[in-house]
Design a protein around this motif. Structure first.
Motif, PDB file in Angstrom:
ATOM      1  N   LEU A   8       0.825  -1.215   0.000  1.00  0.00           N
ATOM      2  CA  LEU A   8       0.000   0.000   0.000  1.00  0.00           C
ATOM      3  C   LEU A   8       0.858   1.263   0.000  1.00  0.00           C
ATOM      4  O   LEU A   8       0.324   2.366  -0.078  1.00  0.00           O
ATOM      5  CB  LEU A   8      -0.944  -0.008   1.207  1.00  0.00           C
ATOM      6  N   GLY A   9       2.153   1.111   0.101  1.00  0.00           N
ATOM      7  CA  GLY A   9       3.040   2.268   0.030  1.00  0.00           C
ATOM      8  C   GLY A   9       3.302   2.875   1.391  1.00  0.00           C
ATOM      9  O   GLY A   9       2.592   2.616   2.364  1.00  0.00           O
ATOM     10  N   PRO A  10       4.339   3.734   1.416  1.00  0.00           N
ATOM     11  CA  PRO A  10       4.786   4.261   2.708  1.00  0.00           C
ATOM     12  C   PRO A  10       3.732   5.091   3.424  1.00  0.00           C
ATOM     13  O   PRO A  10       3.709   5.122   4.644  1.00  0.00           O
ATOM     14  CB  PRO A  10       5.995   5.126   2.336  1.00  0.00           C
ATOM     15  N   LYS A  11       2.821   5.756   2.653  1.00  0.00           N
ATOM     16  CA  LYS A  11       1.823   6.575   3.340  1.00  0.00           C
ATOM     17  C   LYS A  11       0.956   5.743   4.248  1.00  0.00           C
ATOM     18  O   LYS A  11       0.556   6.176   5.331  1.00  0.00           O
ATOM     19  CB  LYS A  11       0.926   7.287   2.312  1.00  0.00           C
ATOM     20  N   ALA A  12       0.629   4.522   3.802  1.00  0.00           N
ATOM     21  CA  ALA A  12      -0.276   3.694   4.589  1.00  0.00           C
ATOM     22  C   ALA A  12       0.446   2.917   5.683  1.00  0.00           C
ATOM     23  O   ALA A  12      -0.160   2.533   6.684  1.00  0.00           O
ATOM     24  CB  ALA A  12      -1.005   2.710   3.673  1.00  0.00           C
ATOM     25  N   THR A  13       1.739   2.695   5.503  1.00  0.00           N
ATOM     26  CA  THR A  13       2.460   1.845   6.450  1.00  0.00           C
ATOM     27  C   THR A  13       2.333   2.345   7.872  1.00  0.00           C
ATOM     28  O   THR A  13       2.037   1.593   8.799  1.00  0.00           O
ATOM     29  CB  THR A  13       3.951   1.778   6.058  1.00  0.00           C
ATOM     30  N   GLY A  14       2.584   3.648   8.017  1.00  0.00           N
ATOM     31  CA  GLY A  14       2.541   4.209   9.361  1.00  0.00           C
ATOM     32  C   GLY A  14       1.194   4.009  10.003  1.00  0.00           C
ATOM     33  O   GLY A  14       1.100   3.540  11.136  1.00  0.00           O
ATOM     34  N   LEU A  15       0.146   4.321   9.224  1.00  0.00           N
ATOM     35  CA  LEU A  15      -1.202   4.191   9.751  1.00  0.00           C
ATOM     36  C   LEU A  15      -1.512   2.748  10.141  1.00  0.00           C
ATOM     37  O   LEU A  15      -2.035   2.469  11.220  1.00  0.00           O
ATOM     38  CB  LEU A  15      -2.204   4.678   8.699  1.00  0.00           C
ATOM     39  N   LEU A  16      -1.147   1.819   9.277  1.00  0.00           N
ATOM     40  CA  LEU A  16      -1.422   0.406   9.540  1.00  0.00           C
ATOM     41  C   LEU A  16      -0.687  -0.078  10.770  1.00  0.00           C
ATOM     42  O   LEU A  16      -1.252  -0.749  11.629  1.00  0.00           O
ATOM     43  CB  LEU A  16      -0.983  -0.439   8.338  1.00  0.00           C
ATOM     44  N   GLN A  17       0.608   0.261  10.836  1.00  0.00           N
ATOM     45  CA  GLN A  17       1.382  -0.215  11.988  1.00  0.00           C
ATOM     46  C   GLN A  17       0.848   0.392  13.266  1.00  0.00           C
ATOM     47  O   GLN A  17       0.828  -0.247  14.314  1.00  0.00           O
ATOM     48  CB  GLN A  17       2.860   0.137  11.801  1.00  0.00           C
ATOM     49  N   ALA A  42      -2.236   1.263  13.815  1.00  0.00           N
ATOM     50  CA  ALA A  42      -3.540   0.722  14.172  1.00  0.00           C
ATOM     51  C   ALA A  42      -3.466  -0.747  14.569  1.00  0.00           C
ATOM     52  O   ALA A  42      -4.197  -1.201  15.443  1.00  0.00           O
ATOM     53  CB  ALA A  42      -4.509   0.905  13.012  1.00  0.00           C
ATOM     54  N   LEU A  43      -2.590  -1.512  13.919  1.00  0.00           N
ATOM     55  CA  LEU A  43      -2.646  -2.962  14.083  1.00  0.00           C
ATOM     56  C   LEU A  43      -1.417  -3.565  14.754  1.00  0.00           C
ATOM     57  O   LEU A  43      -1.407  -4.744  15.090  1.00  0.00           O
ATOM     58  CB  LEU A  43      -2.828  -3.626  12.706  1.00  0.00           C
ATOM     59  N   GLY A  44      -0.383  -2.770  14.956  1.00  0.00           N
ATOM     60  CA  GLY A  44       0.893  -3.304  15.438  1.00  0.00           C
ATOM     61  C   GLY A  44       0.798  -3.957  16.806  1.00  0.00           C
ATOM     62  O   GLY A  44       1.532  -4.896  17.109  1.00  0.00           O
ATOM     63  N   ILE A  65       3.996   9.838  16.277  1.00  0.00           N
ATOM     64  CA  ILE A  65       3.790   8.552  16.933  1.00  0.00           C
ATOM     65  C   ILE A  65       3.508   7.460  15.920  1.00  0.00           C
ATOM     66  O   ILE A  65       3.544   6.288  16.256  1.00  0.00           O
ATOM     67  CB  ILE A  65       2.658   8.597  17.972  1.00  0.00           C
ATOM     68  N   ALA A  66       3.241   7.840  14.674  1.00  0.00           N
ATOM     69  CA  ALA A  66       3.089   6.827  13.643  1.00  0.00           C
ATOM     70  C   ALA A  66       4.475   6.421  13.162  1.00  0.00           C
ATOM     71  O   ALA A  66       5.457   7.141  13.324  1.00  0.00           O
ATOM     72  CB  ALA A  66       2.262   7.368  12.484  1.00  0.00           C
ATOM     73  N   ALA A  67       4.539   5.240  12.581  1.00  0.00           N
ATOM     74  CA  ALA A  67       5.825   4.746  12.124  1.00  0.00           C
ATOM     75  C   ALA A  67       6.377   5.651  11.033  1.00  0.00           C
ATOM     76  O   ALA A  67       5.664   6.051  10.110  1.00  0.00           O
ATOM     77  CB  ALA A  67       5.677   3.335  11.589  1.00  0.00           C
ATOM     78  N   ASN A  68       7.636   5.986  11.145  1.00  0.00           N
ATOM     79  CA  ASN A  68       8.351   6.645  10.067  1.00  0.00           C
ATOM     80  C   ASN A  68       8.500   5.646   8.920  1.00  0.00           C
ATOM     81  O   ASN A  68       8.966   4.526   9.132  1.00  0.00           O
ATOM     82  CB  ASN A  68       9.721   7.049  10.623  1.00  0.00           C
ATOM     83  N   ILE A 104       1.025   2.176  23.038  1.00  0.00           N
ATOM     84  CA  ILE A 104       0.345   1.570  24.189  1.00  0.00           C
ATOM     85  C   ILE A 104      -0.191   2.671  25.096  1.00  0.00           C
ATOM     86  O   ILE A 104      -1.345   2.639  25.519  1.00  0.00           O
ATOM     87  CB  ILE A 104       1.310   0.640  24.948  1.00  0.00           C
ATOM     88  N   ALA A 105       0.656   3.667  25.389  1.00  0.00           N
ATOM     89  CA  ALA A 105       0.225   4.721  26.311  1.00  0.00           C
ATOM     90  C   ALA A 105      -0.893   5.556  25.705  1.00  0.00           C
ATOM     91  O   ALA A 105      -1.842   5.929  26.394  1.00  0.00           O
ATOM     92  CB  ALA A 105       1.420   5.611  26.676  1.00  0.00           C
ATOM     93  N   LEU A 106      -0.786   5.832  24.417  1.00  0.00           N
ATOM     94  CA  LEU A 106      -1.682   6.820  23.826  1.00  0.00           C
ATOM     95  C   LEU A 106      -2.947   6.209  23.219  1.00  0.00           C
ATOM     96  O   LEU A 106      -3.940   6.909  23.031  1.00  0.00           O
ATOM     97  CB  LEU A 106      -0.909   7.616  22.756  1.00  0.00           C
ATOM     98  N   THR A 107      -2.920   4.934  22.867  1.00  0.00           N
ATOM     99  CA  THR A 107      -4.109   4.364  22.241  1.00  0.00           C
ATOM    100  C   THR A 107      -4.647   3.135  22.970  1.00  0.00           C
ATOM    101  O   THR A 107      -5.843   3.051  23.232  1.00  0.00           O
ATOM    102  CB  THR A 107      -3.860   3.991  20.762  1.00  0.00           C
TER     103      THR A 107
END
Lengths: 375, 375, 375
Positions: free
Chosen positions: C69-78, C80-82, C205-208, C305-308
């Motif tokens: 999905l490309g780098p833009k989505a990676t951060g969001l996915l990680q 949300a689901l990491g 806080i999202a993945a770089n 963990i702390a924030l979500t």
């Protein structure tokens, strides 16, 4: 009060004129409501507006005086007079025996500057300019000095909470700590007078002349003649003294009417009324991407509250008929103040900001304010 | 003991000769007062002077030994022997069952170094040179290591104060934490022996050879032959052991006579007697604008106290007939130690100092000492 | 499940194949032991292994999806689901009313990442490469954000412990703080979607994307087709949900059988089972001297963990039949979390590491874990 033109800027900028108009109207209305024993909530709100406007004008007059007396004097003046309206409110509240309000206002002013105003500056600056940097030594020194001042200020509270044998000597510990803090501040005064040199021995808690000049420029002030600056300072100072008394006398009935406890009132409402308007300049500097000046203008106020207002209040408590007042904060006030000190030093050491950090600072302020809702 | 000349420096510098004379006179007087059961206050003061002088000479002998054995050994020697006199005092106080004195002395030595001595170095250096910088990685690493060591050391106290289920296991938690700390220290020893390489794997808590050399040079020492260095170390070590015992036996009656409580005595008087003289070198380095070396020399001692002296005392408590001793500090001692750790790391991360910061460090020391006046 | 070759890397790397095999075997065994009501200790150990393996595979699937999905989505996915498997365990434990386990697991996951995994990365990297540097702004921002998140998260606990008037409103304070935290997180989501630009307004806080790519490369993964990535994510997600329930139902009887208290089980055992395997990548990056990526990969999980996770658990407590759950941590859990936050920010601000710092982080973890042995 009609504006006179100088070559570049009118004597009274548009902001000046608005502030003077608001101040006069609100102060007169506050006085009327006070002497008419009107609805306490209305009296409180109007005197709060008058006080905020007066705080802004006192700051404006100090700046104008500094313009005339040169950069050497600016730092000293701002250090001595910058928090004058807050000091008046705190002293009247102390005289009225509202110890909880006094302590909450001291801490609330610190929290409002470090978390709310700095947070707003980061958000406004960050949304406009992305990641912003502020690498100046003065910013870091100010953050460090703030932490040291808060640690010193924390000693009486820590002693009261944690050290049983000294539990009956809280007032004495507070007095000694106050003398130590004022001695520290007194030592810095000669240095702040000779602060022009670059490699100075200067006091880092006094205003940096450059940042003061930038703040003055950001506010787009006209230059005032010396006599006018002194006159305006005297007038707004006296006005602030009167309005402060009305504000404090309306505080308790208004909070009772609104169902708000005293601690929350001091921590949030009084603190914001005393700090909000004058700190618009810090946010304006952030919007102009002058982050070093913004950080210095915003952090200088809490450093001075911790290092000078707090001990002055303790030492003058006897004169105001309240010899039992001490520097012992409630544990949650203490914890909030220490957290804000650590946040301030970490943020200045980081040397850069973004809007999300600013939002987190505001979120921390909101969380702390929430927990004081039950006072 | 007559000075012999080398090409550059006499075998005994003027400072050496003064220290040796003071040591011999004070130690003999301390012994005489001890065995004569004289006025306890006089016995205490004289043995404190003797102890401070001996501490200085032990440090001097370790340096001289390091000069002979090369930079690789200097770090190890200073790490192992640099706090020898403090260790003696603490062990004798432990043997006498003065638990409060032992704990207060441990924390007081840390506070004296981080706040009082570092503060004095900033004031002296800042007044002479204005703003001073110390950007070396080693300084920052030392500040960080100190904070980590204090956090580890804080665990038994936090557990006792905050975690009810473990309240009856304080001694066990203290023993496990002590073993962890000594294991950490033990791991660092091989590395400090191979510390000459620039990109080293070295132990940041051992003395940096460069800063040790600078400290030695700042003290303008003559070089001692190996046998003499060893002999002087043995003599001063044995002397320190004797004087420590006299000092501790005079401590309680002297404090009773002077109306000073045990905790204050340990925190302020014993800690300053054990640290003041040896730390003159750190202040001298600041005066010479060698801030990196000054910071390293000054901070090394508290790191070692936290990471080695504290666990050694716990683990040897059983041998000294005091199996009940643990690492649980009183809450205010704990808070003071944590504040000093944060100050140390922030100051080293800031990477610059001015006289006002130094004054604030001393002010914080004064405020903390005040609150322990009621013990 | 037979590996297919791409030009460079097989579809399933050797690590992939091992993880899938371990996962299938352990998950099947865990299910069998669960439904056979077998020895609870065996059921617990096997389901812990299955859970750790599933956590690793969920992370792997998220990475694979990000590759597509490309780098833009990676951060969001990680973002949300990491931490999905940890979230499942925590929610099942909450449903079972194991409040102490839930709180201990939240804090334990933070401690395990900041102290144990980061410590291990410093040791492994430091022994191989000596002193390592990580100067990136993103690392510092992450450390600062973590501290701010922990300070916000600390407010309900501080209120409960220190502010008597709010003592009966712990649940309300927790809810408000949770909403504040999720609002903060929600604000960051649009930014993390447009995170490709260099001078971004992005959420720290999202993945770089760069560090995510480096992590992916360090793990030497083959690229998975989109359908397969989604299918694997769904399969491992569902698997994690089942195994989490078995794991939680075996937890209490297993801990009773082993004589381990619930808090220690949550803090140490559950937290390590949920974090250990997925964090191998952070240690691998340190071993490859890519310290900036290592620090970011390791610190991102505790920030989330702390924030979500913490607020999601509070807000979903009512749905799970546990409306009394709040964010009030026991005092020692709070103190440990605050210490770890300060350690994280100081370590990232220091901008360099060595093996000894890593060893000190692990030592601090060991000391804290020891004190929770008595629960």
């Amino acid at each position: 009060m009609t504006p006179t033109n100088t070559a570049r800027l009118p004597l009274f900028s548009r902001r000046d004129r608005i502030m003077i108009a608001v101040t006069v109207v609100a102060a007169v209305a506050a006085g009327a409501l006070h002497f008419a024993h009107a609805n306490p909530l209305a009296a409180f709100v109007v005197s709060a507006i008058a006080l905020a406007a007066l705080a802004s004008l006192v700051g404006r007059s100090v700046e104008a005086l500094g313009d005339r007396l040169g950069p050497k004097a600016t730092g000293l003046l701002q250090t001595a007079l910058g928090n004058l309206p807050e000091l008046f409110v705190i002293l009247f509240a102390l005289k009225a025996g509202l110890f909880d309000v006094v302590k909450a206002t001291l801490v609330g002013s610190i929290l409002a500057n470090v978390l709310l105003v700095l947070g707003a500056a980061f958000v406004v600056g960050g949304l406009k300019h992305g990641r912003q940097r502020f690498a100046a030594d003065d910013s870091r020194t100010l953050g460090l000095m703030f932490t040291l001042a808060v640690f010193i200020l924390a000693v009486p509270s820590l002693t009261a909470a944690l050290h049983t044998p000294a539990a009956t000597h809280e007032r004495t510990v507070s007095l000694v700590v106050s003398v130590i803090m004022l001695a520290l501040f007194g030592l810095s005064l000669p240095a702040s007078l000779s602060r022009s040199a670059k490699q100075n021995h200067g006091s880092p808690i006094a205003a940096n002349p450059d940042s003061a000049a930038a703040a003055s420029k950001a506010a787009m002030h006209g230059e005032w003649p010396l006599a006018m600056a002194i006159g305006m300072l005297a007038a707004t100072g006296v006005g602030a003294a009167f309005v402060s008394e009305w504000f404090v006398s309306a505080l308790q009935p208004a909070m009772d009417a609104a169902g708000v406890n005293e601690v929350f009132a001091g921590l949030v409402i009084v603190a914001i009324a005393g700090n909000a308007v004058e700190n618009v300049v810090g946010i304006q500097l952030a919007a102009k991407n002058q982050m070093d000046y913004a950080v210095q203008v915003i952090l200088q106020s809490p450093v001075q509250i911790a290092l000078t207002i707090a001990p002055i209040v303790v030492l003058s408590a006897g004169l105001l008929g309240q010899p039992g007042f001490d520097l012992v904060l409630s544990p949650l006030l203490l914890a909030s103040m220490v957290m804000s000190a650590l946040v301030a030093v970490l943020v200045t050491f980081d040397g850069e900001s973004n809007w999300f950090e600013g939002a987190a600072l505001i979120a921390l302020y909101g969380a702390i304010a929430t927990s004081f809702w039950w006072g």
